[in-house]
Design a protein around this motif. Structure first.
Motif, PDB file in Angstrom:
ATOM      1  N   SER A  44       6.116  29.228  -7.322  1.00 18.44           N
ATOM      2  CA  SER A  44       6.836  28.412  -8.296  1.00 18.44           C
ATOM      3  C   SER A  44       5.929  27.343  -8.892  1.00 18.44           C
ATOM      4  O   SER A  44       5.939  27.110 -10.114  1.00 18.44           O
ATOM      5  CB  SER A  44       8.041  27.763  -7.629  1.00 18.44           C
ATOM      6  OG  SER A  44       8.657  26.865  -8.500  1.00 18.44           O
ATOM      7  N   ALA A  45       5.150  26.694  -8.059  1.00 20.85           N
ATOM      8  CA  ALA A  45       4.240  25.657  -8.553  1.00 20.85           C
ATOM      9  C   ALA A  45       3.195  26.241  -9.497  1.00 20.85           C
ATOM     10  O   ALA A  45       2.879  25.647 -10.536  1.00 20.85           O
ATOM     11  CB  ALA A  45       3.554  24.963  -7.376  1.00 20.85           C
ATOM     12  N   TRP A  46       2.693  27.411  -9.156  1.00 19.57           N
ATOM     13  CA  TRP A  46       1.712  28.054 -10.020  1.00 19.57           C
ATOM     14  C   TRP A  46       2.350  28.451 -11.356  1.00 19.57           C
ATOM     15  O   TRP A  46       1.750  28.273 -12.432  1.00 19.57           O
ATOM     16  CB  TRP A  46       1.120  29.261  -9.311  1.00 19.57           C
ATOM     17  CG  TRP A  46      -0.013  29.927 -10.042  1.00 19.57           C
ATOM     18  CD1 TRP A  46      -0.912  29.328 -10.874  1.00 19.57           C
ATOM     19  CD2 TRP A  46      -0.357  31.294  -9.996  1.00 19.57           C
ATOM     20  NE1 TRP A  46      -1.804  30.246 -11.353  1.00 19.57           N
ATOM     21  CE2 TRP A  46      -1.491  31.480 -10.816  1.00 19.57           C
ATOM     22  CE3 TRP A  46       0.166  32.387  -9.325  1.00 19.57           C
ATOM     23  CZ2 TRP A  46      -2.084  32.709 -10.999  1.00 19.57           C
ATOM     24  CZ3 TRP A  46      -0.440  33.615  -9.505  1.00 19.57           C
ATOM     25  CH2 TRP A  46      -1.546  33.769 -10.330  1.00 19.57           C
ATOM     26  N   GLY A  47       3.570  28.983 -11.299  1.00 16.32           N
ATOM     27  CA  GLY A  47       4.274  29.343 -12.530  1.00 16.32           C
ATOM     28  C   GLY A  47       4.549  28.132 -13.408  1.00 16.32           C
ATOM     29  O   GLY A  47       4.406  28.192 -14.639  1.00 16.32           O
ATOM     30  N   ILE A  48       4.933  27.025 -12.809  1.00 17.00           N
ATOM     31  CA  ILE A  48       5.180  25.798 -13.580  1.00 17.00           C
ATOM     32  C   ILE A  48       3.883  25.294 -14.196  1.00 17.00           C
ATOM     33  O   ILE A  48       3.857  24.856 -15.349  1.00 17.00           O
ATOM     34  CB  ILE A  48       5.832  24.724 -12.685  1.00 17.00           C
ATOM     35  CG1 ILE A  48       7.263  25.135 -12.351  1.00 17.00           C
ATOM     36  CG2 ILE A  48       5.818  23.362 -13.358  1.00 17.00           C
ATOM     37  CD1 ILE A  48       7.936  24.259 -11.327  1.00 17.00           C
ATOM     38  N   TRP A  49       2.795  25.395 -13.448  1.00 17.95           N
ATOM     39  CA  TRP A  49       1.501  24.938 -13.960  1.00 17.95           C
ATOM     40  C   TRP A  49       1.074  25.760 -15.181  1.00 17.95           C
ATOM     41  O   TRP A  49       0.680  25.209 -16.210  1.00 17.95           O
ATOM     42  CB  TRP A  49       0.461  25.035 -12.846  1.00 17.95           C
ATOM     43  CG  TRP A  49      -0.931  24.712 -13.269  1.00 17.95           C
ATOM     44  CD1 TRP A  49      -1.367  23.546 -13.818  1.00 17.95           C
ATOM     45  CD2 TRP A  49      -2.060  25.573 -13.191  1.00 17.95           C
ATOM     46  NE1 TRP A  49      -2.709  23.628 -14.080  1.00 17.95           N
ATOM     47  CE2 TRP A  49      -3.163  24.870 -13.698  1.00 17.95           C
ATOM     48  CE3 TRP A  49      -2.263  26.865 -12.726  1.00 17.95           C
ATOM     49  CZ2 TRP A  49      -4.429  25.410 -13.767  1.00 17.95           C
ATOM     50  CZ3 TRP A  49      -3.526  27.401 -12.786  1.00 17.95           C
ATOM     51  CH2 TRP A  49      -4.589  26.677 -13.301  1.00 17.95           C
ATOM     52  N   VAL A  50       1.177  27.089 -15.063  1.00 13.81           N
ATOM     53  CA  VAL A  50       0.770  27.950 -16.174  1.00 13.81           C
ATOM     54  C   VAL A  50       1.701  27.755 -17.372  1.00 13.81           C
ATOM     55  O   VAL A  50       1.256  27.639 -18.524  1.00 13.81           O
ATOM     56  CB  VAL A  50       0.753  29.426 -15.717  1.00 13.81           C
ATOM     57  CG1 VAL A  50       0.593  30.360 -16.893  1.00 13.81           C
ATOM     58  CG2 VAL A  50      -0.348  29.649 -14.699  1.00 13.81           C
ATOM     59  N   THR A  51       3.004  27.713 -17.105  1.00 14.96           N
ATOM     60  CA  THR A  51       3.974  27.562 -18.191  1.00 14.96           C
ATOM     61  C   THR A  51       3.831  26.210 -18.873  1.00 14.96           C
ATOM     62  O   THR A  51       3.869  26.127 -20.118  1.00 14.96           O
ATOM     63  CB  THR A  51       5.398  27.717 -17.643  1.00 14.96           C
ATOM     64  OG1 THR A  51       5.489  28.969 -16.953  1.00 14.96           O
ATOM     65  CG2 THR A  51       6.417  27.702 -18.750  1.00 14.96           C
ATOM     66  N   ILE A  74      12.440  25.987 -15.891  1.00 15.47           N
ATOM     67  CA  ILE A  74      13.623  26.050 -15.022  1.00 15.47           C
ATOM     68  C   ILE A  74      13.636  27.365 -14.240  1.00 15.47           C
ATOM     69  O   ILE A  74      13.980  27.385 -13.053  1.00 15.47           O
ATOM     70  CB  ILE A  74      14.898  25.860 -15.854  1.00 15.47           C
ATOM     71  CG1 ILE A  74      14.946  24.432 -16.391  1.00 15.47           C
ATOM     72  CG2 ILE A  74      16.140  26.180 -15.036  1.00 15.47           C
ATOM     73  CD1 ILE A  74      16.055  24.185 -17.384  1.00 15.47           C
ATOM     74  N   PHE A  75      13.232  28.466 -14.889  1.00 17.31           N
ATOM     75  CA  PHE A  75      13.156  29.743 -14.176  1.00 17.31           C
ATOM     76  C   PHE A  75      12.117  29.689 -13.052  1.00 17.31           C
ATOM     77  O   PHE A  75      12.325  30.259 -11.974  1.00 17.31           O
ATOM     78  CB  PHE A  75      12.832  30.890 -15.134  1.00 17.31           C
ATOM     79  CG  PHE A  75      13.996  31.324 -15.963  1.00 17.31           C
ATOM     80  CD1 PHE A  75      15.257  31.451 -15.422  1.00 17.31           C
ATOM     81  CD2 PHE A  75      13.825  31.611 -17.304  1.00 17.31           C
ATOM     82  CE1 PHE A  75      16.327  31.851 -16.188  1.00 17.31           C
ATOM     83  CE2 PHE A  75      14.888  32.013 -18.079  1.00 17.31           C
ATOM     84  CZ  PHE A  75      16.149  32.135 -17.530  1.00 17.31           C
ATOM     85  N   CYS A  76      11.019  29.005 -13.302  1.00 17.20           N
ATOM     86  CA  CYS A  76      10.000  28.868 -12.251  1.00 17.20           C
ATOM     87  C   CYS A  76      10.525  28.042 -11.078  1.00 17.20           C
ATOM     88  O   CYS A  76      10.244  28.355  -9.918  1.00 17.20           O
ATOM     89  CB  CYS A  76       8.735  28.230 -12.825  1.00 17.20           C
ATOM     90  SG  CYS A  76       7.852  29.262 -13.981  1.00 17.20           S
ATOM     91  N   GLU A  77      11.288  27.007 -11.362  1.00 26.71           N
ATOM     92  CA  GLU A  77      11.882  26.211 -10.290  1.00 26.71           C
ATOM     93  C   GLU A  77      12.918  27.011  -9.514  1.00 26.71           C
ATOM     94  O   GLU A  77      13.097  26.809  -8.308  1.00 26.71           O
ATOM     95  CB  GLU A  77      12.512  24.949 -10.861  1.00 26.71           C
ATOM     96  CG  GLU A  77      11.505  23.947 -11.364  1.00 26.71           C
ATOM     97  CD  GLU A  77      12.158  22.749 -12.024  1.00 26.71           C
ATOM     98  OE1 GLU A  77      13.399  22.683 -12.063  1.00 26.71           O
ATOM     99  OE2 GLU A  77      11.410  21.872 -12.491  1.00 26.71           O
TER     100      GLU A  77
END
Length: 139
Positions: A44-51, A74-77
């Motif tokens: 999730s943290a990696w997805g939020i970082w990239v997004t 929000i989807f990453c969280e």
């Protein structure tokens, strides 16, 4: 000084497999729960970082899309929240299985103790002799 080697002499296990076989199944379950929680949060943290980094680049070019693309974060969280929920559910299931195992083991131990006490009681009755006039010494 004697060589202390806990591995049996039948050469069935080597160092790596003996280590893996002797670990308790509940330890493997707890390790899986911890990994599911940790990997979901890291993902999730990696997805939020990239997004977020791509959203910042897009916001520089088009300032009006800044608030519209917040749904991807929000989807990453949600991935982290799913991992936390999964860890909680698995932990509850693990505790229930520990309780069931404990109750089954206590029933088995109780039955084994009853059998052992019965055998001991029978052996005591066989070994005792009754007092008669022949084996009583009067001084």
């Amino acid at each position: 000084m004697p060589d202390i080697n806990p591995i049996p002499d039948n050469n069935y296990y080597d160092q790596g497999t003996y280590f893996l076989v002797t670990i308790s199944p509940s330890t493997w379950a707890a390790l899986g729960i911890g990994l599911s929680l940790a990997l979901s949060v890291v993902g999730s943290a990696w997805g939020i970082w990239v997004t977020a980094s791509s959203l910042m680049g897009a916001a520089v070019k088009e300032p009006r899309i800044r608030s519209k693309n917040i749904i991807s974060i929000i989807f990453c969280e949600a991935v982290a929240i799913y991992g936390i929920i999964l860890a909680i559910i698995l932990n509850v299931c693990l505790k229930e299985s520990w309780i069931i195992m404990y109750l089954e083991n206590s029933k088995t131990r109780t039955q084994q103790n009853k059998k052992q006490n019965k055998i001991k009681h029978n052996n005591i009755n066989k070994n005792t002799t009754t007092l008669t006039d022949d084996n009583v010494w009067v001084i």
